[in-house]
Design an enzyme around this catalytic site. Sequence first.
Site, PDB file in Angstrom:
ATOM      1  N   LYS A 145      74.947  30.996  67.681  1.00 19.75           N
ATOM      2  CA  LYS A 145      75.120  32.455  68.365  1.00 19.75           C
ATOM      3  C   LYS A 145      74.411  32.222  69.884  1.00 19.75           C
ATOM      4  O   LYS A 145      74.849  32.698  70.743  1.00 19.75           O
ATOM      5  CB  LYS A 145      74.633  33.398  67.455  1.00 19.75           C
ATOM      6  N   ASP A 150      69.108  38.989  68.802  1.00 21.08           N
ATOM      7  CA  ASP A 150      68.537  39.086  67.546  1.00 21.08           C
ATOM      8  C   ASP A 150      68.675  40.440  67.130  1.00 21.08           C
ATOM      9  O   ASP A 150      69.520  40.886  66.061  1.00 21.08           O
ATOM     10  CB  ASP A 150      67.030  38.560  67.576  1.00 21.08           C
ATOM     11  N   HIS A 206      72.005  42.753  63.743  1.00 23.17           N
ATOM     12  CA  HIS A 206      71.722  41.359  63.936  1.00 23.17           C
ATOM     13  C   HIS A 206      72.833  40.542  64.591  1.00 23.17           C
ATOM     14  O   HIS A 206      73.974  40.611  64.446  1.00 23.17           O
ATOM     15  CB  HIS A 206      71.390  40.391  62.699  1.00 23.17           C
ATOM     16  N   ARG A 218      98.000  32.464  61.476  1.00 23.83           N
ATOM     17  CA  ARG A 218      98.116  31.980  62.740  1.00 23.83           C
ATOM     18  C   ARG A 218      98.591  32.829  63.688  1.00 23.83           C
ATOM     19  O   ARG A 218      98.651  32.714  64.834  1.00 23.83           O
ATOM     20  CB  ARG A 218      98.380  30.430  62.969  1.00 23.83           C
TER      21      ARG A 218
END
Length: 320
Positions: free
Chosen positions: A162, A180, A141, A248
């Site tokens: 998305k 999808d 997906h 980071r």
Amino acid sequence: MPSISVRRLFDDNQYKLQLAWAAGNSGADNRIGVEADKPVLALVGHLNFIHPNQIQVVGLAESEYLNRLESGETGYQFGDLFDISMSLVIVANGLPVSPGLRDYCHKNDIPLLTSKLESPYLMDVLRIYLQRTLAASSVKHGVFLDVFEIGVLITGHSGLGKSELALELISRGHSLIADDAVELFRIGPETLEGRCSPMLRDFLEVRGLGILNIRHIFGETSIRPKKILQLIINLVEADDEYMKQLDRLSIRTETESILNVNVRSVTLPVAVGRNLAVLVEAAVRNYILQLRGKDSTREFLERHQTQLKENEQHNENRPD
């Protein structure tokens, strides 16, 4: 195990391999599939009576032997040597089909095809075709895009944006492959190819806008039929606490295993005010640099360590 019918193999390669039916049309639905103890490349080969291939190819030497077999010189008959479990026989090099072979295939419902191409080339093309068609597959997906010629799969929970991100990237000149349901095929030991199902091809669903035909809106270059998967970008919802805990200066390389193939992955936090399209492009550019042996994080850390050492030496040499 994945398999295809002889009919589909014929339809897909009829013009490229100059295939024509000679006998055994009733066996068109015979299956050609991967066996547990044999790789895909072993499905096709020259005529072999000891270890019969599913697709038996008759070349010059094999045709000469079959003529001797039919004339009775060898003392054997077709039924003594041929394995009726084979799926297909192809007579290559534009050679004539012997009556004995034609009758045998007709009686045993074994498809018999002819081709004007030379047998080595014919087998090479069929092996590549079968390797792609019968490859192990999985469905993921997400949205699969071509970004700077790199196959990028964008994943994440529903509602993170998305499709909107994909639409923004397409508007910036990148291309859509699948939305999808992304079909992934392992076409090599370390290679995954992403494709789109025919039903979903060209379409992108965006909440509030519905289903968009990307090809019609942005043109032919906005769509790609397939691409090698090289990078996964996973979107995660991030709150203030998540951002505080984020490393980071992470130098650890993340990967995700799909069909036993490790694919480089990057996690992007989704938060208000973050331009995800720019971040995705930067992630892809950084990945390309890493492929060339350049790592910005390591370069910064090395520069930092060098500066610390210089400061230590300066302090040691300074008079009290």
